[in-house]
Design an enzyme around this catalytic site. Structure first.
Site, mmCIF file in Angstrom:
data_model
loop_
_atom_site.group_PDB
_atom_site.id
_atom_site.type_symbol
_atom_site.label_atom_id
_atom_site.label_comp_id
_atom_site.label_asym_id
_atom_site.label_seq_id
_atom_site.Cartn_x
_atom_site.Cartn_y
_atom_site.Cartn_z
ATOM 1 N N TYR A 14 -4.839 -3.233 8.323
ATOM 2 C CA TYR A 14 -4.523 -3.708 6.970
ATOM 3 C C TYR A 14 -5.767 -4.084 6.168
ATOM 4 O O TYR A 14 -5.664 -4.466 5.007
ATOM 5 C CB TYR A 14 -3.602 -4.932 7.038
ATOM 6 C CG TYR A 14 -2.281 -4.647 7.692
ATOM 7 C CD1 TYR A 14 -1.328 -3.859 7.056
ATOM 8 C CD2 TYR A 14 -1.979 -5.150 8.951
ATOM 9 C CE1 TYR A 14 -0.108 -3.588 7.656
ATOM 10 C CE2 TYR A 14 -0.763 -4.891 9.557
ATOM 11 C CZ TYR A 14 0.164 -4.108 8.904
ATOM 12 O OH TYR A 14 1.363 -3.846 9.502
ATOM 13 N N HIS A 19 -2.524 -5.066 -0.327
ATOM 14 C CA HIS A 19 -1.937 -6.371 -0.015
ATOM 15 C C HIS A 19 -2.987 -7.350 0.518
ATOM 16 O O HIS A 19 -2.743 -8.555 0.529
ATOM 17 C CB HIS A 19 -0.830 -6.174 1.022
ATOM 18 C CG HIS A 19 0.415 -6.952 0.775
ATOM 19 N ND1 HIS A 19 0.749 -7.539 -0.432
ATOM 20 C CD2 HIS A 19 1.460 -7.244 1.612
ATOM 21 C CE1 HIS A 19 1.920 -8.139 -0.329
ATOM 22 N NE2 HIS A 19 2.368 -7.986 0.902
ATOM 23 N N TYR A 65 1.700 -12.930 9.447
ATOM 24 C CA TYR A 65 1.881 -11.885 8.448
ATOM 25 C C TYR A 65 2.218 -12.542 7.118
ATOM 26 O O TYR A 65 2.565 -13.723 7.040
ATOM 27 C CB TYR A 65 2.929 -10.865 8.900
ATOM 28 C CG TYR A 65 2.364 -9.948 9.958
ATOM 29 C CD1 TYR A 65 1.570 -8.865 9.599
ATOM 30 C CD2 TYR A 65 2.561 -10.204 11.306
ATOM 31 C CE1 TYR A 65 1.000 -8.049 10.562
ATOM 32 C CE2 TYR A 65 2.000 -9.393 12.279
ATOM 33 C CZ TYR A 65 1.220 -8.319 11.899
ATOM 34 O OH TYR A 65 0.651 -7.523 12.842
ATOM 35 N N ASN A 67 4.598 -12.710 4.983
ATOM 36 C CA ASN A 67 5.836 -13.435 4.695
ATOM 37 C C ASN A 67 5.954 -14.771 5.433
ATOM 38 O O ASN A 67 6.928 -15.489 5.238
ATOM 39 C CB ASN A 67 7.063 -12.562 4.968
ATOM 40 C CG ASN A 67 7.155 -12.109 6.403
ATOM 41 O OD1 ASN A 67 6.203 -12.228 7.162
ATOM 42 N ND2 ASN A 67 8.306 -11.583 6.778
ATOM 43 N N ASN A 113 6.114 -11.846 -1.251
ATOM 44 C CA ASN A 113 6.590 -12.546 -0.055
ATOM 45 C C ASN A 113 5.665 -13.663 0.420
ATOM 46 O O ASN A 113 6.126 -14.672 0.955
ATOM 47 C CB ASN A 113 6.863 -11.561 1.074
ATOM 48 C CG ASN A 113 8.090 -10.730 0.805
ATOM 49 O OD1 ASN A 113 9.043 -11.197 0.184
ATOM 50 N ND2 ASN A 113 8.086 -9.488 1.256
#
Length: 185
Positions: A14, A19, A65, A67, A113
């Protein structure tokens, strides 16, 4: 004392995704204050601390993560007794074109989120540094879009935005938030 949170997802896969613009930004800012991150399992985050002009700055990157980002935020906020007005969250925003930045205090989460998770544990009266990553095209799923790497040209534009945030970060320390807001545009 201020708390600066960069939102993103852990893991190399990631690292350069849209994000993770919050992680990319906070690493740049912490680095300019000669502060490096270390893992703090009890806070579910990587943390870096420094003092600048007599003011303590705590930088965090949640190791949960996106969220579940609120778990880290509430742990650090509670431990250090930090008021929400002294919390700054740097995050991606698909409602802004790539490289555009907006600063605001409070407000909704815009479907993000990470912000939803933070709002759920501390409310929404904290500061947000929204970094534009653009909108998905051709009916691409939003989750797929933000979890994909930047295109090279987008990444360069995003890095220029991060430079504007980092170059003006002292204004946050001086509590000149309106001036910060105007300089990062």
């Amino acid at each position: 004392m201020i708390l600066v949170i960069g939102l993103g997802n852990p893991g190399k896969e990631y690292q350069y995704t849209r994000h993770n613009i919050g992680f990319i930004a906070i690493e740049k800012i912490a680095n300019q204050y000669n502060s490096s991150f270390s893992i703090k399992k009890k806070f579910n985050c990587e943390i870096a601390e420094t003092i600048s002009d007599g003011q303590k700055i705590i930088f965090i990157k949640p190791t949960t993560y996106m969220n579940l980002s609120g778990k880290s935020v509430i742990s650090v906020k509670t431990y250090y007794n930090i008021q929400s007005a002294k919390i700054f969250v740097i995050h991606d925003d698909i409602d802004l074109e790539t490289g555009r930045i907006k600063f605001k205090t409070g407000g909704g989460n815009g479907g993000h989120n990470g912000l939803k998770s933070i709002d759920g544990v501390i409310g929404n009266n904290y500061n947000r540094i929204r970094v534009g990553v653009g909108r998905p095209q051709n009916n691409q799923d939003v989750a797929d879009y933000v979890l994909n790497n930047f295109l090279k040209s987008e990444y360069e534009t995003a890095l220029q935005a991060i430079d504007r945030i980092a170059n003006n970060f002292d204004l946050i320390l001086e509590n000149k938030l309106e001036e910060f807001k105007n300089k990062i545009v």
